[in-house]
Design a protein around this motif. Structure first.
Motif: not given
Length: 346
Positions: A96-101, A104-109, A129-136
């Motif tokens: 990170m943060p060279a490219a967005p996750v 499909p990975v975010l959906d899986a998380l 995890l932050g990009e997936a919204g799991l740290l909000d």
């Protein structure tokens, strides 16, 4: 200090809640952090009484060659479909943060957490995890070098840069590098009990639980490997019921008491007395889970001078009593109730 996590298991660890583990290898995955997950969850330790897991490394494209930060590549055998029935999904550090996750990975998380699975990150894996919204709205941590960037990028997250790991609503975030071991062992202890975590830690030749936080490593480097106290710490774990005072330990380490105390804090983040107390509590947890010995006997075998002293440390460290802990973590319906004399709280 590490974050104090209240132990509130939903099922008895004897039912082996944690069985299937999926690790997502993202581009430029960190070799050590990936290896940490493999070491804790990918090795069958049934031969020494430890746990075994159905362990898989996966990614968006099965069979893909994923570059690592270590100058070599990792072949990912499985696709993200293995996360659908995993009890734990792990994201090690990556580039990170060279490219967005990938989405499909975010959906899986998100899907894994929504159905009740554990999600665990190591070091910069927290950004995924932050990009997936799991740290909000949750407490979290990452390597101290990345903590400010994590807080800025995900402003609704509560980033604590001082701890080794944080657990918040089935989301565990581990701090830098070796703190991933602490986070993984915490989850083993959380789901399978102290005996399982101790078994894994013993095979890895690491303490079952460390004290202290990341702050101890920011400005002061660890001593050279040749000077490590690891052999002494392993010996102490085997002799927790002995009188382990500083003069005795310093003499065994061939150091002056002052040098020993300074080196001990540098390597463990705690004083010898505090480290011993925490390891003795961990040993008492194991004995309470696996034996029906009275509390006074558990106290003696774990190095406390009395049941009253054990109860004191249990209350301060775990926020519960030995009797309540035994009832919660013992799978038999006839859990012993003779932990304390009449009129004495368990």
């Amino acid at each position: 200090m590490t974050l104090c996590v209240e132990i509130l298991p939903t099922l008895c660890h004897g039912g082996l809640v944690l069985r299937t583990v999926a690790v997502i290898a993202l581009p430029h995955v960190a070799a050590f952090e990936l290896g940490t997950a493999c070491e804790v969850f990918g090795i069958d330790r049934a031969d020494t009484g430890g746990p075994s897991f159905d362990f898989r490394v996966c990614g968006p494209e099965p069979g893909a060659v994923v570059p690592s930060k270590g100058g070599f590549s990792v072949v990912v055998d499985h696709g993200l479909e293995v996360t659908r029935d995993a009890d734990l999904v792990v994201v090690p550090a990556y580039g990170m943060p060279a490219a967005p996750v990938p989405e499909p990975v975010l959906d899986a998380l998100r899907t894994a957490h929504a159905r009740g699975a554990w999600v665990l990150s190591i070091c910069s894996g927290a950004f995924a995890l932050g990009e997936a919204g799991l740290l909000d709205g949750r407490r979290c941590t990452t390597h101290w070098l990345h903590a400010a960037a994590l807080a800025a990028r995900f402003p609704t997250a509560s980033v604590d840069p001082d701890v080794l790991f944080v657990e918040d609503d089935r989301v565990i975030t581990g701090a830098g590098t070796a703190a991933g071991i602490d986070a993984c062992l915490h989850l083993v202890r959380r789901e399978l009990g102290a005996a399982a975590a101790t078994s894994v830690a013993r095979r890895m030749v690491v303490p079952p639980q460390r004290d202290g936080g990341q702050a101890q490593y920011v400005d002061t480097p660890l001593p050279p490997v040749a000077d490590t106290l690891a052999p002494l710490l392993a010996w102490m774990l085997e002799h927790l019921d002995a009188d382990l005072d500083v003069p005795t330990l310093a003499a065994r380490a061939l150091m002056s008491e002052r040098t020993f105390a300074r080196r001990f804090r540098a390597e463990t983040g705690a004083t010898p007395a505090a480290w011993l107390a925490r390891q003795r509590v961990a040993r008492a947890q194991e004995l309470l889970e696996r034996t029906d010995a009275p509390v006074d006997e558990v106290a003696r075998r774990s190095g406390f001078s009395s049941g009253a002293l054990l109860r004191h440390h249990f209350a301060r460290t775990l926020g519960t009593t030995p009797l309540a802990y035994r009832r919660r973590f013992t799978c038999t319906s006839d859990a012993p109730t003779h932990d304390a004399p009449a009129g004495v709280p368990g």
